[in-house]
Structure formats: C-alpha cells, structure tokens
Design a protein around this motif. Structure first.
Motif, mmCIF file in Angstrom:
data_model
loop_
_atom_site.group_PDB
_atom_site.id
_atom_site.type_symbol
_atom_site.label_atom_id
_atom_site.label_comp_id
_atom_site.label_asym_id
_atom_site.label_seq_id
_atom_site.Cartn_x
_atom_site.Cartn_y
_atom_site.Cartn_z
ATOM 1 N N SER A 53 5.101 -17.265 4.816
ATOM 2 C CA SER A 53 5.216 -16.014 4.064
ATOM 3 C C SER A 53 6.482 -15.963 3.225
ATOM 4 C CB SER A 53 5.254 -14.826 5.032
ATOM 5 O OG SER A 53 4.021 -14.686 5.663
ATOM 6 N N GLY A 306 -0.783 -7.637 8.582
ATOM 7 C CA GLY A 306 0.432 -8.284 9.088
ATOM 8 C C GLY A 306 1.018 -7.580 10.297
ATOM 9 N N SER A 307 1.728 -8.386 11.104
ATOM 10 C CA SER A 307 2.299 -7.861 12.344
ATOM 11 C C SER A 307 3.366 -6.802 12.098
ATOM 12 C CB SER A 307 2.906 -9.018 13.138
ATOM 13 O OG SER A 307 3.909 -9.634 12.348
ATOM 14 N N CYS A 309 3.303 -4.850 9.253
ATOM 15 C CA CYS A 309 2.794 -3.966 8.193
ATOM 16 C C CYS A 309 2.481 -2.579 8.737
ATOM 17 C CB CYS A 309 1.482 -4.496 7.630
ATOM 18 S SG CYS A 309 1.600 -6.121 6.932
ATOM 19 N N THR A 311 1.103 -0.429 6.185
ATOM 20 C CA THR A 311 0.309 0.089 5.058
ATOM 21 C C THR A 311 -0.938 0.843 5.539
ATOM 22 O OG1 THR A 311 1.078 -1.650 3.585
ATOM 23 C CG2 THR A 311 -1.044 -0.647 3.034
ATOM 24 N N ASP A 342 -3.757 -14.241 4.297
ATOM 25 C CA ASP A 342 -2.345 -13.888 4.487
ATOM 26 C C ASP A 342 -2.187 -12.731 5.475
ATOM 27 O OD1 ASP A 342 0.283 -13.125 4.268
ATOM 28 O OD2 ASP A 342 0.136 -12.439 2.188
ATOM 29 N N GLY A 344 -1.677 -11.358 9.863
ATOM 30 C CA GLY A 344 -2.503 -10.969 11.008
ATOM 31 C C GLY A 344 -2.858 -12.108 11.934
ATOM 32 N N GLY A 365 3.513 -15.326 8.803
ATOM 33 C CA GLY A 365 4.808 -14.669 8.871
ATOM 34 C C GLY A 365 5.317 -14.723 10.289
ATOM 35 N N SER A 366 4.758 -13.888 11.165
ATOM 36 C CA SER A 366 5.330 -13.769 12.509
ATOM 37 C C SER A 366 5.265 -15.078 13.293
ATOM 38 C CB SER A 366 4.668 -12.642 13.295
ATOM 39 O OG SER A 366 3.460 -13.057 13.839
ATOM 40 N N TYR A 389 12.892 -10.166 12.508
ATOM 41 C CA TYR A 389 11.709 -10.305 11.652
ATOM 42 C C TYR A 389 11.413 -8.922 11.080
ATOM 43 C CZ TYR A 389 6.947 -11.399 10.124
ATOM 44 O OH TYR A 389 5.809 -11.589 9.362
ATOM 45 N N GLY A 391 9.314 -6.501 7.807
ATOM 46 C CA GLY A 391 8.401 -6.425 6.680
ATOM 47 C C GLY A 391 9.174 -6.342 5.377
ATOM 48 N N MET A 392 8.596 -6.875 4.305
ATOM 49 C CA MET A 392 9.258 -6.769 3.007
ATOM 50 C C MET A 392 9.170 -5.336 2.471
ATOM 51 S SD MET A 392 10.688 -9.549 2.618
ATOM 52 C CE MET A 392 11.270 -9.445 0.933
ATOM 53 N N GLY A 393 8.328 -4.531 3.090
ATOM 54 C CA GLY A 393 8.260 -3.123 2.705
ATOM 55 C C GLY A 393 8.998 -2.236 3.692
ATOM 56 N N TYR A 409 6.031 -2.750 -3.337
ATOM 57 C CA TYR A 409 5.316 -1.538 -2.910
ATOM 58 C C TYR A 409 5.399 -0.434 -3.967
ATOM 59 C CZ TYR A 409 4.696 -4.150 1.209
ATOM 60 O OH TYR A 409 4.306 -5.160 2.050
ATOM 61 N N GLU A 425 6.528 0.658 4.015
ATOM 62 C CA GLU A 425 5.197 0.255 4.492
ATOM 63 C C GLU A 425 5.332 -0.942 5.432
ATOM 64 O OE1 GLU A 425 1.986 -0.005 1.627
ATOM 65 O OE2 GLU A 425 2.770 1.725 0.531
ATOM 66 N N GLY A 426 6.495 -1.023 6.070
ATOM 67 C CA GLY A 426 6.708 -2.105 7.020
ATOM 68 C C GLY A 426 7.805 -1.711 7.982
HETATM 69 P P1 XMP Z 1 2.141 -11.725 9.831
HETATM 70 O O1 XMP Z 1 1.035 -11.041 10.598
HETATM 71 O O2 XMP Z 1 1.948 -13.186 9.750
HETATM 72 O O3 XMP Z 1 1.995 -11.160 8.336
HETATM 73 O O4 XMP Z 1 3.476 -11.324 10.341
HETATM 74 C C1 XMP Z 1 2.807 -11.576 7.291
HETATM 75 C C2 XMP Z 1 2.314 -10.997 5.981
HETATM 76 O O5 XMP Z 1 2.465 -9.580 5.954
HETATM 77 C C3 XMP Z 1 2.646 -9.114 4.606
HETATM 78 N N1 XMP Z 1 3.826 -8.257 4.587
HETATM 79 C C4 XMP Z 1 3.773 -6.922 4.650
HETATM 80 N N2 XMP Z 1 2.724 -6.077 4.621
HETATM 81 N N3 XMP Z 1 4.224 -4.262 4.785
HETATM 82 C C5 XMP Z 1 2.949 -4.724 4.681
HETATM 83 O O6 XMP Z 1 2.015 -3.915 4.650
HETATM 84 C C6 XMP Z 1 5.327 -5.056 4.804
HETATM 85 O O7 XMP Z 1 6.453 -4.583 4.895
HETATM 86 C C7 XMP Z 1 5.088 -6.453 4.712
HETATM 87 N N4 XMP Z 1 5.910 -7.520 4.655
HETATM 88 C C8 XMP Z 1 5.117 -8.610 4.584
HETATM 89 C C9 XMP Z 1 2.806 -10.350 3.755
HETATM 90 O O8 XMP Z 1 1.597 -10.562 3.075
HETATM 91 C C10 XMP Z 1 3.112 -11.430 4.770
HETATM 92 O O9 XMP Z 1 2.764 -12.723 4.333
#
Ligand code: XMP
Length: 498
Positions: A53, A306-307, A309, A311, A342, A344, A365-366, A389, A391-393, A409, A425-426
């Motif tokens: 990610s 995403g773990s 996320c 949103t 991408d 989950g 990501g996670s 770890y 979220g980018m949001g 976002y 959103e994260g």
């Molecule tokens: P995992 O489940 O692998 O997911 O941790 C990583 C993916 O999550 C997305 N991503 C986000 N989605 N809010 C969101 O809704 C966030 O803050 C955020 N940050 C990352 C992104 O697509 C990443 O690859």
C-alpha cells in the motif's frame, strides 16, 4: 411508485472474504509446481502478485526494495514532498543497479595515501585509475596498498596500481561478469567502451545480490521495479516521479469514479512514460466508465475494506470487497486491464479468494505494516513490540507529512487547514512487530500456492478459470477458524484477530 422501497428490495446482495470458501477440485498440482507470475499493469509483470500500500506507515524505499527482491512491487507513498518521494524512488532504482555509473576514480598522478583516504571515506575497496581523458590505465585496491608503509604511501598511484585491468563491456551479462570475476579473482570490474573509456563499475557484491534474487521484479535495465503514488490532479508530481524512474504511477484517490479525475489522468498520461494505475473503485459501472474515458494501465479496487478504513462507517459508502473485485474484474478482463484488489486482506486465504474472483494482484497494508521495512517507530506495550499503522485518511496522516491524505479524501490541500475542520475516514493504531517483510510474503505465497494446489490451478490465469467458490454461513466461517482450543504457540501464518 415504490421509488424508495425499491432501493431496499432491489438492492444487490454483496459479499466479502468471510462469505465464501474456495471449493477443492480435482488436481494433479503440487504447491511447488505453482507459478505466481502476473501482469500488474499493461507493461509490467511481477513474479509475485503482491503490491504494498501507498501508505506512510507501509511503503518507502526499504519496503519497495524488499518486495521487488521477492518479485512483488512497492508503491512509495505520497505523504512526502516531491523531492522526498523522488529520493525514495531513486534509492530503489539504485539499490541493485548492476553497473554503478557514478564511479569514484583516481588519477595516476595522485598519491597512494590519497587513494587510501578516498577508499576509507567512501567505504570501498578499490578505485579505477583514469587519465585526463577518462581512459582506464589501472586499478588500485586495498590489496595493493596493504604492504606499503611510511614514505611509500607518498608514492604515486601509478607506481602501486595494477596495470593489467580486467574490464567488461556494457553488453556483458550478469553470468559472464560473474565468470570473469571468478576466473580473474577480482572483486571489481570496470565497465569500459571500445576505447577503454570508463563507463561504470560492477562489483562482485552487486552480481551476487542479483543471483540471490532470481525472481526479483526488474525493469528492462535490470533495476528493481518501483511504483510511486500521486494525487489525481498533481501533474507536476507525476512528471517529477516519472523522471526519477518510477515505472508505475499509482493515482491515489478514495473515489476514482470521477469525471474530473479521468480528464486529469488523460492529461498526465500524455506527459509520462510510466504505466498508470487508477483507483479506487468498487463497481462494474465505475470500471466501464473509467475504461471508456481513459487509457490507464491497471485498476485498483477497494472502497472501505481496509483494516484502518472508516469510510463505510463515516460515509456509509462502500462495496464488500469480493463483490467489488469480481464486478470490476469482469469488465477489466474484457479490456485486458489488470485488477489489483486493494485492502481488507487478512490471511493468505483471502489473497487466494481475491485471485479466484479475477484479481491479478493484491495490495497489502496491514499485512506488511509492523515489519522491519515499514516506516515508523517501534513501541513496546506490555512487553511486546509494536509499530504504528495508520490510515491515510486518519487525522494523523492528514495533518502530518505534506498532508497527502487530505486530497485523497477530497478535503482540500492547504497545509495550514485547521485540523478540527477535517473529517477523517481512517484511524491510527499499532500492529504487532512481525519481523522481515520477506518472511511475511513467503508465508502468504505459501498459503496461496497451497490454495492453488487444492484448486488444481498451476497459474493465476488457471486460478481465474478453475476456482469455484462455495457460499458459507457465519457458522461455516466459525468452523473454519481454530476452535475449542487455547492456542499456546504462535503460528507464522495464523493470528487470532487482535
Ligand atoms: P489493509 O486492510 O491492507 O488496507 O490495511 C489497506 C488499504 O486501505 C486503504 N486506505 C484507507 N481507506 N481510509 C480508508 O477508507 C483510510 O484512511 C485509508 N488509508 C488507506 C488503501 O487503499 C490501502 O491500500
């Protein structure tokens, strides 16, 4: 008449990883027979279907190098200035360049002690000796200098150097270079032109590293592949990271199904050589609109799985990931465009399910956060190691770095925006420290190969064709996890959910 009721009664049923299992099929395939190579974009092929990610707690150069060595791909995040992002891209590109072009050399008229000093400062063991026209006239190494003492150190390099230099040409292959180095018992091979002009240097260390990773993802010059993230409207960044050597630009938006993004990406496409991955989307309609309107090279799928996320909770928007991936893959496959699932993914079995429903690769990501290679500090909690770890949001990512999360976002890009006005959103958290990313990828790919063995698929293409799924109930899923036991020893590929 039933305008609103129909929204409920006619709503699609949608599914995610825990709603299905892959059906075992007739097979003559052993996990070791399985090939995991895949197309990740129009022009790039991976030997391992794993992409990391573009997140500031997942991918900078160290993660991208580790993944490229294993045949996967890292996407450098963009919560960096353009200059910082370029630096990370270059670190990957120069990490195992066979021929180092910026060679440190010395003139035959310098002193031996000067040569020694340069080798100490640059931490190298030898220097090609070149005349004023950059023609190689010798090579001086620590071996030449070691027997010299005292006043001999003031001798000219030309007196101490080895005059018969073993060189190679630009067209020498890795195998040939290795043979030459072994036969002549030398560690450094200057690369020279027809007239013996110094063009670069190849070291034994670089050759051996190349042999150590035979499945590495490389560009046509043998350098590691690297992708880099870019905002959908940031043409300046796209051009700069393209120039710096990014092979793939991952356009990073929480909602890629937007006409203004299609327009901007078409403009970008005209100005860069890199392939373009566009995302994220989650419906067949989005895939169709995107592929009708743009000339992109790959699609990223996932809204809210995403773990980290929120949103789906904050905006109430998203599509469970297996439905999202399968519906996009049905459209993309007809256009010959690769799909990256991408977010989950929690276990190797989830990767197998994503590929079974048409994904060409997965973005993690996670699963890769908390490794040695992920950026961020280690912390200790209750005697156990963790790494950050987020979220980018998340608030932290939107207010930290260059605040790249904000435009992902659609929350403006002003760096002095008051954080109380941001709507995250994260979330931000920690995951247990997991050691080297290569070990994680090894286990994940081992699980995937096992899955493909059960299906009887020896390639990802065959997985697309042959894998059948069974729809399960929550009871089916609870039966699938270990049960009626207290786990006493940690398994490298199964963690109860923290
Ligand atoms: P995992 O489940 O692998 O997911 O941790 C990583 C993916 O999550 C997305 N991503 C986000 N989605 N809010 C969101 O809704 C966030 O803050 C955020 N940050 C990352 C992104 O697509 C990443 O690859």
């Amino acid at each position: 008449m039933n305008k609103y009721m129909d929204k409920l009664t006619k709503a699609e049923d949608t599914y995610t990883f825990d709603d299905f299992l892959i059906k075992p099929g007739l097979s003559c395939i052993e996990p070791n027979d399985v090939k995991l190579d895949t197309q990740v974009s129009t022009n790039y092929h991976l030997n391992t279907p794993v992409v990391s990610s573009a997140m500031d707690t997942v991918t900078e150069a160290n993660m991208a190098i580790s993944l490229a060595r294993q045949g996967g791909l890292g996407v450098i995040h963009r919560n960096l200035t353009i200059e910082q992002e370029i630096k990370e891209i270059k670190k990957v590109k120069y990490a195992n360049e066979l021929t180092v072009k910026e060679v440190i050399s010395i003139s035959p008229d310098e002193t031996v002690s000067e040569a020694q000093q340069i080798m100490d400062i640059e931490e190298i063991s030898g220097l090609p000796v070149v005349n004023d026209d950059n023609i190689v006239v010798g090579i001086i190494s620590r071996r030449d200098i070691k027997p010299l003492r005292g006043k001999y150190l003031n001798r000219k390099v030309s007196d101490a150097m080895t005059q018969e230099v073993v060189t190679i040409s630009e067209n020498t292959t890795t195998e040939e270079a290795l043979d030459v180095a072994y036969e002549n018992k030398v560690e450094r091979l200057p690369v020279v032109s027809d007239v013996n002009e110094l063009l670069g240097i190849v070291t034994m260390k670089d050759i051996l590293e190349r042999k150590k990773y035979p499945d590495a993802a490389r560009d046509k010059n043998g350098r590691y592949l690297v992708a880099a993230a870019c905002g959908p409207f940031d043409i300046e960044r796209a051009m700069a990271i393209d120039d710096a050597g990014a092979d793939i630009i991952a356009i990073d938006s929480a909602h890629g199904h937007k006409t203004d993004i299609f327009k901007s990406v078409n403009e970008m496409k005209k100005n860069v050589d890199a392939d373009i991955l566009l995302g994220n989307i989650a419906t067949a309609k989005a895939a169709k609109d995107m592929l009708d309107a743009t000339e992109i090279d790959g699609i990223k799928v996932g809204i809210g799985p995403g773990s980290i996320c929120t949103t789906r909770i904050v905006a109430g928007v998203g599509v469970p990931q297996l439905s999202a991936v399968s519906s996009v893959a049905d459209v993309a496959e007809d256009h010959g465009i690769p799909v990256i699932a991408d977010g989950g993914l929690r276990y190797s079995g989830d990767i197998a399910k994503a590929l079974a429903v048409g994904a060409n690769a997965v973005m993690l990501g996670s699963l890769l956060a908390g490794t040695t290679e992920s950026p961020g500090e280690m912390t200790i909690r209750n005697g156990r190691k963790y790494k950050q770890y987020r979220g980018m949001g998340s608030l932290g990512a939107m207010t930290g770095g260059v605040g790249a999360g904000k435009d992902r976002y659609f929350q403006g890009s002003s760096s002095n925006m008051n954080s109380s006005k941001l709507v995250p959103e994260g979330i931000e958290g920690v995951v247990p420290y997991k050691g080297e990313a290569s070990q994680i990828v090894y286990q994940l790919m081992g699980g995937l190969k096992s899955s493909m063995g059960y299906v009887g698929a020896k390639s990802i293409k065959e997985m697309h064709e042959k894998a059948e799924l069974v729809h399960i109930t929550p009871n089916g899923m609870s039966e699938s996890h270990p049960h009626d036991i207290t786990i006493t020893n940690e398994s490298p590929n199964y963690h109860p959910r923290y």
